[in-house]
Design an enzyme around this catalytic site. Structure first.
Site, PDB file in Angstrom:
ATOM      1  N   CYS A 196     142.075  20.598 -95.402  1.00  0.00           N
ATOM      2  CA  CYS A 196     141.739  21.517 -96.490  1.00  0.00           C
ATOM      3  C   CYS A 196     142.938  22.353 -96.912  1.00  0.00           C
ATOM      4  O   CYS A 196     143.072  22.718 -98.070  1.00  0.00           O
ATOM      5  CB  CYS A 196     140.612  22.445 -96.065  1.00  0.00           C
TER       6      CYS A 196
ATOM      7  N   SER B 105     144.165  33.789 -95.555  1.00  0.00           N
ATOM      8  CA  SER B 105     143.765  32.621 -96.359  1.00  0.00           C
ATOM      9  C   SER B 105     142.444  32.002 -95.890  1.00  0.00           C
ATOM     10  O   SER B 105     141.903  31.127 -96.555  1.00  0.00           O
ATOM     11  CB  SER B 105     144.867  31.556 -96.333  1.00  0.00           C
TER      12      SER B 105
ATOM     13  N   ARG C 121     136.478  31.291 -97.474  1.00  0.00           N
ATOM     14  CA  ARG C 121     135.375  30.410 -97.076  1.00  0.00           C
ATOM     15  C   ARG C 121     134.810  30.706 -95.693  1.00  0.00           C
ATOM     16  O   ARG C 121     133.674  30.324 -95.411  1.00  0.00           O
ATOM     17  CB  ARG C 121     135.819  28.935 -97.134  1.00  0.00           C
TER      18      ARG C 121
END
Ligand SMILES: [Zn+2]
Length: 269
Positions: free
Chosen positions: A188, A68, A72
């Site tokens: 986040c 995951s 980013r």
């Protein structure tokens, strides 16, 4: 300047800038920075500062690469899953540029190790994902007199604040006060974030370091940069130093040894 032929060519696009030049490049090659976190912010920070030829880069992260993360944290590839993030980062960065000396520290930053880890840095960059760690970096850097930049990202938004202790600029604790007991803060992982937001904000943090080291331009001091990438709003909010701030005020307290940062809850909770 004793550059190699390869260095002159590698850094030619920045040496040619009058704000950098050979002297500025030498300064970058002689500088030591520490980056806390090899994740979404740490990825662009370390990529660009390695490429720019910062001489010594210390990477601090305790975590392993998770599937995951890859949306980013572009330092890490699919084949790196389960690898230590520092190791994965070091492999990419040394391939990008062999000039910087990369040091890796696989530890949770805490009040016990923070001063030892940060003490020899010319500049510290916060790429952490939690408020207690940001406060710890703030307090330790002010205590040690090391300039630093702190950032945060959430959803489509990002913020950046740089602090220069020698100039007594407004610190993170002046603005956010005592937030360690604030369990309502979201990360986040709970609220979500578009991957390029930490990418863009991390680039701004890297820009702060280069400008500080070269002594050029205006830093994000005594103001916070707030960016809304959904509506393209870039705003500065003025922030005023608190004379009673326990970190940077007139009568500073030994926060590192006395303040409960609750880092373990934040990092493993
Ligand atoms: Zn303060």
């Amino acid at each position: 300047m004793d550059f190699t032929e390869e260095q002159i060519e590698r850094y030619s696009r920045q040496i040619v800038l009058k704000e950098v030049g050979g002297r500025g490049q030498k300064k970058l090659l002689d500088s030591k920075i520490t980056v806390i976190g090899c994740g979404g912010l740490g990825s662009p920070i370390t990529y660009y500062l390695t490429a720019a030829g910062i001489g010594s880069i210390k990477l601090v992260d305790f975590d392993r690469v998770d599937l995951s993360n890859l949306q980013r944290q572009i330092l890490h590839y699919t084949s790196d899953i389960n690898k230590m993030k520092t190791q994965s980062a070091c492999e990419k960065l040394t391939q990008l540029n062999p000039d910087p000396e990369i040091q890796i520290i696989n530890e949770v930053l805490s009040s016990h190790n923070v001063k030892e880890i940060l003490q020899d840095s010319d500049f510290v960059l916060d790429g952490s994902d939690n408020l207690p760690t940001k406060l710890l970096i703030n307090d330790a850097c002010i205590n040690l007199g090391i300039p630093f930049t702190i950032a945060g990202v959430l959803r489509f938004n990002g913020q950046v604040l740089t602090v220069i202790p020698q100039k007594k600029t407004t610190c993170y604790r002046c603005v956010f006060g005592d937030i360690s007991g604030n369990t309502a803060s979201v990360s986040c992982s709970q609220a979500g974030v578009i991957g390029l937001i930490p990418g863009a904000i991390g680039c701004i943090q890297a820009n702060e370091v280069i400008k500080y080291l070269l002594n050029i331009g205006d830093l994000i001091i005594n103001r916070i940069l707030m960016v809304d990438f959904l509506n393209y709003q870039f705003n500065f909010i003025k922030v005023i130093r608190n004379d009673d701030c326990p970190a940077c005020g007139e009568n500073p307290v030994d926060l590192i040894n006395n303040y409960d940062y609750k880092i373990d809850d934040a990092c493993h909770g």
